[in-house]
Structures are given as structure tokens and as C-alpha cells.
Design an enzyme around this catalytic site. Structure first.
Site, short mmCIF file in Angstrom:
data_model
loop_
_atom_site.label_atom_id
_atom_site.label_comp_id
_atom_site.label_asym_id
_atom_site.label_seq_id
_atom_site.Cartn_x
_atom_site.Cartn_y
_atom_site.Cartn_z
N GLY A 1 0.79 -1.13 -0.06
CA GLY A 1 -0.04 -0.08 0.04
C GLY A 1 0.86 1.22 0.10
O GLY A 1 2.06 1.13 0.11
N VAL A 2 0.18 2.22 -0.11
CA VAL A 2 1.05 3.71 0.02
C VAL A 2 1.02 4.04 1.35
O VAL A 2 0.46 3.66 2.46
CB VAL A 2 0.41 4.71 -0.84
CG1 VAL A 2 0.49 4.29 -2.22
CG2 VAL A 2 -1.11 4.82 -0.62
N GLU B 1 -0.09 -2.56 -6.97
CA GLU B 1 -0.83 -1.10 -7.55
C GLU B 1 -0.18 0.12 -7.80
O GLU B 1 -0.53 0.47 -9.13
CB GLU B 1 -2.10 -0.57 -6.61
CG GLU B 1 -3.31 -1.51 -6.41
CD GLU B 1 -4.09 -0.87 -5.25
OE1 GLU B 1 -5.03 -1.81 -4.90
OE2 GLU B 1 -4.09 0.12 -4.88
N ASN C 1 3.40 6.18 4.75
CA ASN C 1 4.62 6.19 5.34
C ASN C 1 5.18 4.66 5.98
O ASN C 1 6.26 4.74 5.77
CB ASN C 1 4.40 7.02 6.89
CG ASN C 1 4.53 8.44 6.50
OD1 ASN C 1 4.79 8.88 5.57
ND2 ASN C 1 3.86 9.16 7.60
N ASN D 1 -11.39 6.55 3.08
CA ASN D 1 -11.09 6.35 1.64
C ASN D 1 -11.92 5.29 1.03
O ASN D 1 -12.97 5.74 0.42
CB ASN D 1 -9.72 5.97 1.50
CG ASN D 1 -8.76 7.28 2.01
OD1 ASN D 1 -9.24 8.27 2.21
ND2 ASN D 1 -7.65 6.96 2.40
N GLY E 1 -7.56 -1.67 -3.48
CA GLY E 1 -7.17 -2.97 -3.80
C GLY E 1 -6.87 -4.03 -2.85
O GLY E 1 -6.33 -5.03 -2.99
#
Lengths: 504, 504
Positions: free
Chosen positions: B268-269, B293, B271, B383, B387
Site C-alpha cells: 500500500g502507500v 498497484e 509512511n 477512503n 485493492g
């Protein structure tokens, strides 16, 4: 050699069940055959249970890890649970004694997506598999194993176990030979290849299980029926649920969203499932196929009537009457049925590719479309998730069916918030009760709530659900999925306190 | 013709953003490009928002359905949400204004597994797609479209929309040409074939998007940066989480459960994800791959250092500094990066086959291993699921990471019962906080609870969690997953009432 054990080397290993059970040690992990009460070993488990009881009497408690395909029968799960001989049980069970032990905190159990079990065992996360106890319907001259009425995880058990005990059950039809398709092309990543199934009828493996003869430590001959359950004709509630499902399928076809011969059916077991299948019997759809876990009476009827061209599954789950019909005319079913390992019957890759129409039963749904398939009042497990997740997540249309009330009307199957989640809102397309059908696809949570309350809830509970939703929509912290956390589970608590979810 | 629009027929359709936005009608469903703030249209959405505002001023409210790849940017989601121009939003967003509209009940939103979107649109369950607004980085002489910094659902939008508006953004690197792999082999069942990827680097399509020129109703030239976010170096908490993940991976390799070059990473994105990637930078693993992703700064660093052989994704999500590096030396990344449609980057079939190592962030976990990824206090969506479900369900090992507390210590990320479930206990292998790591594989719910409380919970909340678990284990209705329903969500309620989950 005997009629069913036609291999000399293995025939020399024939012993009775007690002797075979004596080869299982305390602490062993044991992989047993069996899926929905079909194809489980009939005698070794009982003999093992006697050993466990005797050991305890001598002050030496004995336990084994017990892994299966899915549910088995009183002779297996029941017998071993009764004497508390099971350490960790996986991946699915439906036995009353086992359930009681689990829910009283005396047995460890973990339910697992049925397609995940084999890869997990290969991965080694449950520890080593010490012994396999696998029912087969016969052994060929050259030592290949003719599978029984279920395949389940048997391929994996035979490959991974250090020692193998075979039960050869002459009650099983000899006509099973040739009906199975055992795929030996699986691997662990990074060496995996596509599973080359593009139609439910595709055969990609061989009809026999393989096992090196020197791993076989015992062969036990049995002649015992599977745990067959009596087929009960659909009641009115099931019939109405089935009617809604058929109307929906009809609309989807007329809207061009489904082909006229539909897509491969997946159907859970039980009364509602059989009612849907009975509905298809009388319905407008021809040339059907099934890619599913279990072939139950309703599917056999559909094959007999010619409505169902073929069915792929991992197990039978038939009534005694249906078993008789199957055995009388097995040749007629031969090219219409394929039994596969559950890793393949439930494989996400194949389910998604084929675009299955998934129909599964539930414990309860909430107004936002989350599904509880396993836990009564959030804590008491009934059976397990089984294969419902494999199918629901990857299906072309994922349908969940339930009567709108249970316990004589005391319990609503539609609640403000489910007490346990097995299928999230993201995996639930359609919810059906005898009251009606809610097509949730593409709807926000609030729109789903309006539809589920209006279409699916029992009229007796509808006002209270509307009231909850309205008040939550007014004052919830967020109004994407409005909830009043102090009340969300109060219906379940009321049932525990007062024996009913109905407001006083 | 211009430098980026090299096709004569399409160059003749160049207009300004206002004129293009004028071709979108009220009630239209609009499919826009964009994934994690990359490759979204920069000017038409703002011009459309102005139209919406003007229409409302004239007493003629205007709304469109807005479908994207995933999150976009203030210029798109923010602008359209601000004027309440969005009817139904799907499948993912992360915009503050949009979030506020959704959670105040003023906008309908449905979050969807990102791999499911394309098939759902083909299936027609969201209605017709009227207009596509897609950013590309250029148009070739023969009219093929060079994709931009994300692919997302663009292939599907271009195929399904009646009318197409292209934004050609000359800010995007010309070196993107050749980096994409657009697979045109998908179909609806029963005509689906295996997706022939067996390694993250496999190219199975073409580097261009196709679109019949006569569907293109407008071409708009832009020169605007993506919504780049500043890369912040890992803080101590993230660093400790990363350390636990790396220790786990190391143990898995040493135990023979993972190959030395691991398996394709999905990350995931944010930190924590970047911290794990930074940890891999210093770690013992070489020859890594990613099937994920998004390519974020951490992955670019790994490519630069040679640790990561190649990465497959559907989008970039880079800091301005990383974008500069990428543009300066794009040729060096060319054969190390593949951007695919999100239907393929997230395809369950491929994720399972490759055996991805999935690492995703969460909102909260409960003591039995259920995960809430989306809803604050069960009702307020942050959010969306994105995915994470595509990867977690199908991964070889599914890891979820989170700091053990939030809101300055007022909120525990480990709670008795999650207030919303996005990933069920069946899809969660490992939970990691800065406190430690809980490997849940093969454990019953009660064993999981002991481990999660001991290893993952913050010491300040550990006693209260133990107390809940102990009392539930004593008196729960069922003791498979012990719960006290009257208390299960009380931590969340206390936060809503008192601003803290801490006991008084």
C-alpha cells in the site's frame, strides 16, 4: 488380494481398523478424507477414538490435529470430539458434538476458505502432516487409487503425509471409477501456472489418486454407507425464496446481463438450495452447467431431466434414495459429472473465469449488506465459512439466501449490524428472503439499507429496522454507513437476555 | 497538429476545457482517468465544476455519476464535490471535500474491490457509461494513445463510453511511451481465458490504448503536474513496524517457507509502506520483484539500488523529487517497470498465481484478527477498500500494518471488536504494530486473541483488552469467538462520547 484391493503389495497390508489406528501417535497431525458427509473413513476414526479413551483412562491424554476436506460424520468428528481427542480442527465441520466442544472452549478450531487449505498445508503453516487416513473406492492392479464419493484434500494428504492409511469401502459404487479429475499441476509460487479450465466440463488431470505403496502403512476394508441425509421437499418459505431467485435470473437474461443458458451454478446445500434447484427444474432455462462444491439431490434431478448438461464438484451429498438411483444408473451420469480436488473446485481463478452464479445460505445479514455465515450471536460458531468465500468473492453474481426470521419468529435474519462478518458488503450482490429480493449492485450503503429493509426484512421487524436506520441517519458520527454503536448489537443482546429480538 | 497530438484527425478536435466540459450532460455517467493522484484529467473536471455551479445558480441542478480508477486530486474530486456535482461516486476516493460530502450524507459513494470495477461496468450494473475523460501523455501519428502516469480503468472507459474527451498532458514524461502493457484479452463469461501472466515482468498486451477516432468528441491540451505528495522519511514508529516485517520475512526464508528472493511484493502507500520498502533497501534480500498497484518513492529507490529487479503496477505515486529523478533517467527504468490496467494489476487470478506478499495499512484490527480498513467508528468512511481485498484474499502471506495507537494515544488500533469489517479473520495472516508482530496462521480465534493482545496492542490498552477477553471467555454465549455484545463496541462509543478510548 480382494475384489476392491487388486494390487498385491497393498493387499498384503490389509489389517483391521484397530491395528491401523494403533499406527497413529499422540500429537500427530492427521489428514482425513471427507467432504459434506461423503467419502470419509468409516472405521479407523472410531478405533482411534477408542484408543484415545483408553489412553485417558490410563492417565495419558492423547490428542491429534484433525484436518479434513470439509464436514464428515458422527463416526469421525463426533467420535473423536466426544473423547476430546482433537487438538486443532480445520477447515470446516458441522457435527453437533464437535460444535459443542468448540463452543464450550474445549477444542481449537479454525475455519478456512476451502480453496486455501491445500496451499496452506504445502506452505507448512499448520506444521507437518504425519498421517493420512483416506477412503477410496478401490485400488487398481498397478496400485492407483480409485477415489471415493468425495475428493476434498485427498491429493494433498497423500502427497504430504509421511504415512498413509487407506480405507477401501466396497459400499461405494464401482461406477465412480473414471468420474474424477485429479489435477497434478499445482505448485507453490513462483512456479505456478494457469489452471487450464475454461469450461466446467474440462478435464485437466487423471481419474486416479497416486500414492507410493511404501508410504501406505495399512489398508482397511470397509462396507459402510456415507452419512446420507433424507431429502425433504421444499417448504413454502424455501419455495418463495426460490421463486424470487428465478425471477431475478429471468430478468438478468431478458436484460442481456446473463446468457440464456445462464452461467455455471454454484449452490450451497440445504433446503433453500434444493428449492432453487427444484425451481430451475420447472423454469425456462436449458443447457445449464454447475461449477460447485457439492452435488446434492436437486442437481441429480436436474441432470436426470436434461436441464443440467453437466456438473463439476468435489463431492456428492445425496439422500439414500438418490444414491440408489445413482448406483442403478451410474453410467448415465458418467459423462455429466466431474469430481475434482477442492483446491480446484473452489479455485478463485476458475470461479472468476467461469463467472459462477453463487447461491449461499447465511446466518444473518445487516441492513448495509454485510453477511454473517458462521456465528450465532457473534460468538457461537455453527459450521464454518466453507467455500462460500471462494465463490462469493469471485462470482459473476453473488446471491445470499435466508428465511427472513428464525427461531419461530424470535430472531430476525436482517439486523442493524451483523454480529460477525464473513462476507463484507463488497462481496454481496443480492440478498433474498421469502419476503423479496434486494439487488444491491452499484448502490451506496444507505440505498442498500432502504432496499434490504423494504424487500427482505420480515414485516414484524421492518418498523424497528426503519427506526434504527432513520435515527442513525440523523445522528451517526459518519453518514456513509450510519450506525448507533450503542444499539447496533442490541438486538442480539436482547435475544441472549430475553430469548427474542422482538422489542418488548 | 502539435508535438504531443501527432494525429491529424484528432488534432482537428483540439478545444479548450470549457468547450469540452460543455459536451457533458446532466445525468451522464462519466468515467475519468486517475489512480492515486496520477494521470487524472487536469482541466475538464474544473471546467465541468464551473458549469455545475452555473447551472445551479440558474436553478437547474446538474449532477453526473463519477467513476475513476481510484483516488484523484482536488482539481477533480475536490472541485466536483465542492459544487455537489457528483451523483454516485465509485470505486475509491481520498479527497477531503469528497469525504466530507459523503459522510454528511450529501453524496452517494460505493467502494469496490478495484479488480472488480471493469467487469462490473461491462456487466452493465452501474448503467451505461456516457462519457470518458482520459488523460494521455500523447497521441501517435496513427491515432494510438500513449497512456499517462496511471492506467486504471482507462481501457474500459474508452471501450464502453459513447463519447470520449482526451486530455493530452505535456507535463507527463515522453519516456512513458512503451512502459505500459494494455491487455485486450479480457471478456465476459463464458468466453474468458486464462490471464497469461506467470511472472511480474510478463508483457501480455500492447503499450498503447486504442480508441476509434470518431468517438473522440474533444481533445484538450494541458501541461500540469500530477498531485504529487512530499515523501517524508520514516518516523520511529514506522521504522519499528518495518523492522518487525523484515524479521518475519527473514524467518520465513530461513524456515524454507519463502524463497531467498521472496515473492512479488504488494505494498500500500503511505509512511509505513515506505518504511518497509526503506527497510528492504538495507535488508538481506536481493533480486526482488513487485506486483502491486502503485509505484511509490520507496519502490523507485529499490529499483535504483538494484535490489528490486522490476515492478508491475497500474500507477505511479511519486514525490516531486522522485518524478524529477524518473524523468531525468527514464530510460533506465524502462525495462524495470510495467504499468497495467487495474483489472490486471489487481487480478485475483494473477495475485494468487504469483503468490504476492501483501502489505496493507488499516484503521483498526480486533483481537480475533478481523480488519477495518475504511470506517472510523463504524460509520465514517475514510477512503475505501481499494485493492487491499484483491491482494489480501489471494496473497501467499497477507500482512496488515498499523501503529498501535492513533489520535495521540486516545485511540487503540487493537479493539475488542472492529466497528466495520473489510477483511475477515479468514484473510488476515499477520498483524504488525510498532509493538510487535502476530503470526495468526493456523490459529483458532482464542489463540489469535492471546497473540494479538500480547504482541500488537499498546501497553496502555493491553490490560483492558486482556480483561475483556478473559471476561468474554468466561461468559460468552459461544466460546469459539468470545464476545460480550453489550461491550464489544463500547470503546468506540467512549471515543465518540469522551474523545478517548481510554477507560476513565
Amino acid at each position: 488380494m480382494t475384489r476392491r484391493v487388486r494390487n498385491r503389495q497393498l493387499a498384503a497390508k490389509i489389517v483391521d481398523a484397530e491395528e491401523a489406528a494403533g499406527l497413529i501417535g499422540t500429537g500427530d497431525n492427521v489428514g482425513m478424507s471427507g467432504f459434506t458427509g461423503a467419502g470419509y473413513p468409516k472405521e479407523v476414526p472410531g478405533a482411534l477414538a477408542k484408543r484415545v479413551a483408553a489412553a485417558r483412562a490410563e492417565g495419558e491424554p492423547m490428542k491429534v490435529g484433525l484436518w479434513t476436506g470439509a464436514s464428515t460424520a458422527p463416526e469421525l468428528d463426533g467420535a473423536l470430539a466426544e473423547v476430546e481427542g482433537i487438538d486443532l480442527r480445520l477447515p470446516y465441520q458441522s457435527d453437533p458434538v464437535t460444535r459443542e466442544k468448540i463452543n464450550s472452549g474445549r477444542m481449537d478450531y479454525t475455519d478456512i476458505h476451502l480453496s486455501h487449505v491445500a496451499q496452506r498445508v504445502w506452505q507448512g503453516v499448520f506444521g507437518e502432516l504425519d498421517v493420512a487416513v483416506v477412503e477410496v473406492s478401490g485400488i487398481t492392479e498397478d496400485g492407483r487409487l480409485i477415489p471415493s464419493s468425495s475428493v476434498g484434500n485427498n491429493k494433498t494428504w497423500l502427497e504430504r503425509a509421511d504415512r498413509v492409511i487407506l480405507e477401501v469401502n466396497s459400499w461405494q459404487s464401482e461406477h465412480l471409477e473414471g468420474m474424477h479429475d485429479i489435477y497434478y499441476g499445482t505448485a507453490l509460487p513462483p512456479r505456478r501456472k494457469p489452471v487450464p479450465i475454461t469450461h466446467p466440463a474440462d478435464r485437466i488431470g487423471v481419474p486416479y489418486l497416486e500414492c507410493p505403496a511404501d508410504k501406505v502403512i495399512a489398508v482397511v476394508e470397509t462396507e459402510s454407507p456415507d452419512r446420507n441425509t433424507v431429502f425433504t421437499p421444499p417448504d413454502e418459505t424455501s419455495g418463495r425464496i426460490a421463486g424470487h431467485v428465478l425471477d431475478f435470473l429471468d430478468l438478468e437474461v431478458r436484460s442481456g446481463r446473463l446468457p440464456r443458458d445462464l452461467l455455471p451454478l454454484q449452490s450451497g446445500v440445504g433446503n433453500v438450495a434444493n428449492a432453487v434447484l427444484a425451481g430451475l427444474q420447472a423454469g425456462p432455462f436449458d443447457g445449464l452447467t454447475a461449477y460447485t462444491e457439492v452435488i446434492q439431490d436437486g442437481m441429480l434431478h436436474l441432470i436426470e431431466s436434461g436441464k443440467l448438461r453437466m456438473a463439476s464438484a468435489t463431492a456428492f451429498s445425496l439422500s439414500p434414495a438418490a444414491v440408489d438411483r445413482f448406483n442403478r444408473d451410474a453410467a448415465a451420469y458418467r459423462d455429466k459429472i466431474v469430481l475434482r480436488p477442492q483446491e480446484i473446485s473452489n479455485h478463485p481463478e476458475v470461479v472468476r473465469r467461469l463467472g459462477c452464479l453463487a447461491m449461499n445460505g447465511i446466518v444473518e445479514a445487516d441492513i448495509y449488506g454485510n453477511i454473517n455465515s458462521t456465528h450465532l450471536m457473534g460468538s457461537r460458531i455453527q459450521n464454518g465459512i466453507g467455500g462460500s468465500g471462494d465463490f462469493a468473492r469471485n462470482a459473476y453474481v453473488s446471491i445470499f439466501v435466508t428465511p427472513s426470521v428464525a427461531k419461530g419468529g424470535a430472531v430476525s435474519s436482517i439486523v442493524p449490524m451483523v454480529s460477525h462478518v464473513d462476507h463484507t458488503e463488497h462481496d454481496v450482490d443480492v440478498i433474498v428472503t421469502e419476503q423479496g429480493l434486494a439487488d444491491l449492485r452499484g448502490l451506496s450503503p444507505r440505498r442498500r439499507a432502504e432496499l434490504i429493509i423494504e424487500r427482505c426484512a420480515h414485516p414484524d421487524f421492518r418498523p424497528a429496522l426503519r427506526d434504527y436506520f432513520d435515527r442513525a441517519s440523523e445522528s451517526s458520527f459518519g453518514r456513509h454507513t450510519p450506525h448507533l454503536l450503542g444499539e447496533a448489537l442490541s438486538w442480539h443482546q436482547r435475544y441472549l437476555d430475553e430469548g427474542t429480538m422482538r422489542p418488548a
